[in-house]
Design a protein around this motif. Structure first.
Motif, mmCIF file in Angstrom:
data_model
loop_
_atom_site.group_PDB
_atom_site.id
_atom_site.type_symbol
_atom_site.label_atom_id
_atom_site.label_comp_id
_atom_site.label_asym_id
_atom_site.label_seq_id
_atom_site.Cartn_x
_atom_site.Cartn_y
_atom_site.Cartn_z
ATOM 1 N N PRO A 194 0.561 -9.139 -7.266
ATOM 2 C CA PRO A 194 -0.489 -9.148 -8.292
ATOM 3 C C PRO A 194 -1.163 -7.785 -8.463
ATOM 4 C CG PRO A 194 -0.682 -11.075 -6.879
ATOM 5 C CD PRO A 194 0.334 -10.179 -6.243
ATOM 6 N N TYR A 195 -1.387 -7.108 -7.333
ATOM 7 C CA TYR A 195 -1.940 -5.753 -7.433
ATOM 8 C C TYR A 195 -1.411 -4.897 -6.289
ATOM 9 C CZ TYR A 195 -5.536 -6.652 -3.780
ATOM 10 O OH TYR A 195 -6.197 -6.919 -2.596
ATOM 11 N N LEU A 196 -1.390 -3.589 -6.539
ATOM 12 C CA LEU A 196 -0.894 -2.608 -5.579
ATOM 13 C C LEU A 196 -1.992 -1.611 -5.267
ATOM 14 C CD1 LEU A 196 2.482 -1.769 -7.386
ATOM 15 C CD2 LEU A 196 2.106 -3.537 -5.652
ATOM 16 N N ILE A 197 -1.912 -1.014 -4.088
ATOM 17 C CA ILE A 197 -2.928 -0.044 -3.682
ATOM 18 C C ILE A 197 -2.298 1.328 -3.481
ATOM 19 C CG2 ILE A 197 -4.346 0.683 -1.701
ATOM 20 C CD1 ILE A 197 -5.301 -2.194 -1.490
ATOM 21 N N LYS A 198 -2.967 2.344 -4.012
ATOM 22 C CA LYS A 198 -2.604 3.734 -3.759
ATOM 23 C C LYS A 198 -3.742 4.374 -2.978
ATOM 24 C CE LYS A 198 -1.330 8.096 -6.030
ATOM 25 N NZ LYS A 198 -1.116 8.776 -7.331
ATOM 26 N N GLU A 199 -3.457 4.755 -1.756
ATOM 27 C CA GLU A 199 -4.467 5.417 -0.926
ATOM 28 C C GLU A 199 -4.315 6.924 -1.053
ATOM 29 O OE1 GLU A 199 -5.528 6.510 3.674
ATOM 30 O OE2 GLU A 199 -3.935 5.058 3.280
ATOM 31 N N ALA A 200 -5.397 7.612 -1.419
ATOM 32 C CA ALA A 200 -5.355 9.074 -1.530
ATOM 33 C C ALA A 200 -6.759 9.639 -1.381
ATOM 34 C CB ALA A 200 -4.759 9.498 -2.870
ATOM 35 N N ALA A 201 -6.856 10.757 -0.701
ATOM 36 C CA ALA A 201 -8.160 11.372 -0.463
ATOM 37 C C ALA A 201 -8.740 12.012 -1.729
ATOM 38 C CB ALA A 201 -8.043 12.424 0.640
ATOM 39 N N LEU A 202 -7.868 12.478 -2.631
ATOM 40 C CA LEU A 202 -8.322 13.270 -3.782
ATOM 41 C C LEU A 202 -8.035 12.588 -5.118
ATOM 42 C CD1 LEU A 202 -7.135 16.798 -2.545
ATOM 43 C CD2 LEU A 202 -9.424 15.801 -2.344
ATOM 44 N N LEU A 203 -8.264 11.309 -5.211
ATOM 45 C CA LEU A 203 -7.984 10.589 -6.462
ATOM 46 C C LEU A 203 -8.810 11.130 -7.621
ATOM 47 C CD1 LEU A 203 -7.653 6.803 -5.526
ATOM 48 C CD2 LEU A 203 -5.875 8.343 -6.345
ATOM 49 N N VAL A 206 0.842 -1.200 0.000
ATOM 50 C CA VAL A 206 0.000 0.000 0.000
ATOM 51 C C VAL A 206 0.877 1.250 0.000
ATOM 52 C CG1 VAL A 206 -1.718 1.345 1.280
ATOM 53 C CG2 VAL A 206 -1.905 -1.157 1.196
ATOM 54 N N TYR A 207 0.599 2.143 -0.930
ATOM 55 C CA TYR A 207 1.264 3.445 -1.010
ATOM 56 C C TYR A 207 0.298 4.489 -0.463
ATOM 57 C CZ TYR A 207 3.514 7.562 -3.128
ATOM 58 O OH TYR A 207 4.124 8.785 -3.347
ATOM 59 N N THR A 208 0.683 5.150 0.623
ATOM 60 C CA THR A 208 -0.189 6.144 1.245
ATOM 61 C C THR A 208 0.196 7.528 0.725
ATOM 62 O OG1 THR A 208 -0.264 4.736 3.205
ATOM 63 C CG2 THR A 208 -1.105 6.965 3.448
ATOM 64 N N ALA A 209 -0.537 8.002 -0.255
ATOM 65 C CA ALA A 209 -0.164 9.230 -0.962
ATOM 66 C C ALA A 209 -0.123 10.441 -0.041
ATOM 67 C CB ALA A 209 -1.132 9.483 -2.117
ATOM 68 N N ASP A 210 -1.087 10.552 0.875
ATOM 69 C CA ASP A 210 -1.123 11.731 1.740
ATOM 70 C C ASP A 210 0.073 11.762 2.687
ATOM 71 O OD1 ASP A 210 -3.459 12.292 0.435
ATOM 72 O OD2 ASP A 210 -4.773 11.573 2.023
ATOM 73 N N GLU A 211 0.468 10.602 3.198
ATOM 74 C CA GLU A 211 1.646 10.548 4.075
ATOM 75 C C GLU A 211 2.928 10.828 3.286
ATOM 76 O OE1 GLU A 211 1.851 10.352 7.395
ATOM 77 O OE2 GLU A 211 -0.330 10.567 7.291
ATOM 78 N N ARG A 212 3.006 10.268 2.083
ATOM 79 C CA ARG A 212 4.187 10.520 1.251
ATOM 80 C C ARG A 212 4.255 11.993 0.846
ATOM 81 N NH1 ARG A 212 8.534 8.245 1.618
ATOM 82 N NH2 ARG A 212 9.132 8.827 -0.519
ATOM 83 N N ALA A 213 3.088 12.605 0.620
ATOM 84 C CA ALA A 213 3.065 14.036 0.282
ATOM 85 C C ALA A 213 3.663 14.852 1.418
ATOM 86 C CB ALA A 213 1.646 14.483 -0.014
ATOM 87 N N LYS A 214 3.285 14.524 2.655
ATOM 88 C CA LYS A 214 3.835 15.242 3.816
ATOM 89 C C LYS A 214 5.352 15.052 3.890
ATOM 90 C CE LYS A 214 -0.403 14.699 6.508
ATOM 91 N NZ LYS A 214 -1.042 13.952 7.611
#
Length: 204
Positions: A110-119, A33-41
């Protein structure tokens, strides 16, 4: 698996909807899981070029003397102003996009997840194969956020909510939805989706 890369699956939802909890369940199932909001910070505090652009756009108060992001200043001066939010997103989202692409190249699943509030709001959903929306009643979301983030006021949370698409609209745009409310158990929903996504990854 015949495809050259894993399926890219987005998880989105309004503030306080329970995205992070859902992602933790997918992590327990072995899904990266890639947490976009945390990576943005993180990028806003460590990416030299991004920091220079934020300083130029929002002033030296954007950062503490230690070099860390001044979240309180940004919350007061940026997140209460839709135009400034858009300006900040214009700087941050491309940096997150590059960081995500690098992360994807390092994964083997097999699959990856990108978590983001503003997709959907940023158009990032177009780069993904599927999107899951996590929805929850507004009153529950507000209570969760105020408990989780005591530094936020109810007014600030409402400002964030107003900048996000309503749940109903996100559910229509998403390929799948997870209901995170008192009468809906999360684990069975996540397991069912996990099995479905594994099958899609096999035949893609």
């Amino acid at each position: 698996m015949s495809n050259s890369r894993p399926l890219l699956v987005g998880i989105t939802g309004g503030i306080g909807s329970g995205k992070s909890t859902v992602c933790k369940l997918f992590t327990l199932l072995g899904v990266p899981v890639y947490t976009a909001d945390e990576r943005a910070k993180w990028l806003m505090s460590h990416d030299t070029l991004l920091k220079e652009r934020i300083l130029a756009a929002f002033g030296t108060e954007s950062y503490h003397s230690t070099g860390e992001l001044n979240r309180g200043y940004l919350a007061e001066t940026v997140f209460s102003n839709p135009e400034k939010v858009t300006a900040l997103n214009t700087l941050v989202h491309p940096a997150v996009g590059k960081d995500f692409s690098l992360w994807v190249s390092q994964q083997n699943a097999p699959y990856l997840i990108k978590e983001a509030a503003l997709l959907f709001e940023t158009g990032a959903a177009k780069e993904l194969d599927f999107v899951i929306n996590v929805s929850s009643p507004l009153r529950v979301r507000m209570a969760r956020v105020l408990l989780r983030d005591p530094q936020r006021t109810e007014e600030q949370v409402n400002q964030i909510i107003n900048q996000q698409l309503p749940d109903e609209e996100k559910n229509e745009l998403a390929d799948f939805s997870i209901k995170n409310s008192d009468n809906k158990l999360l684990i069975p929903q996540v397991i069912a989706l996990h099995e479905q996504l594994l099958r899609k990854a096999e035949i893609s």
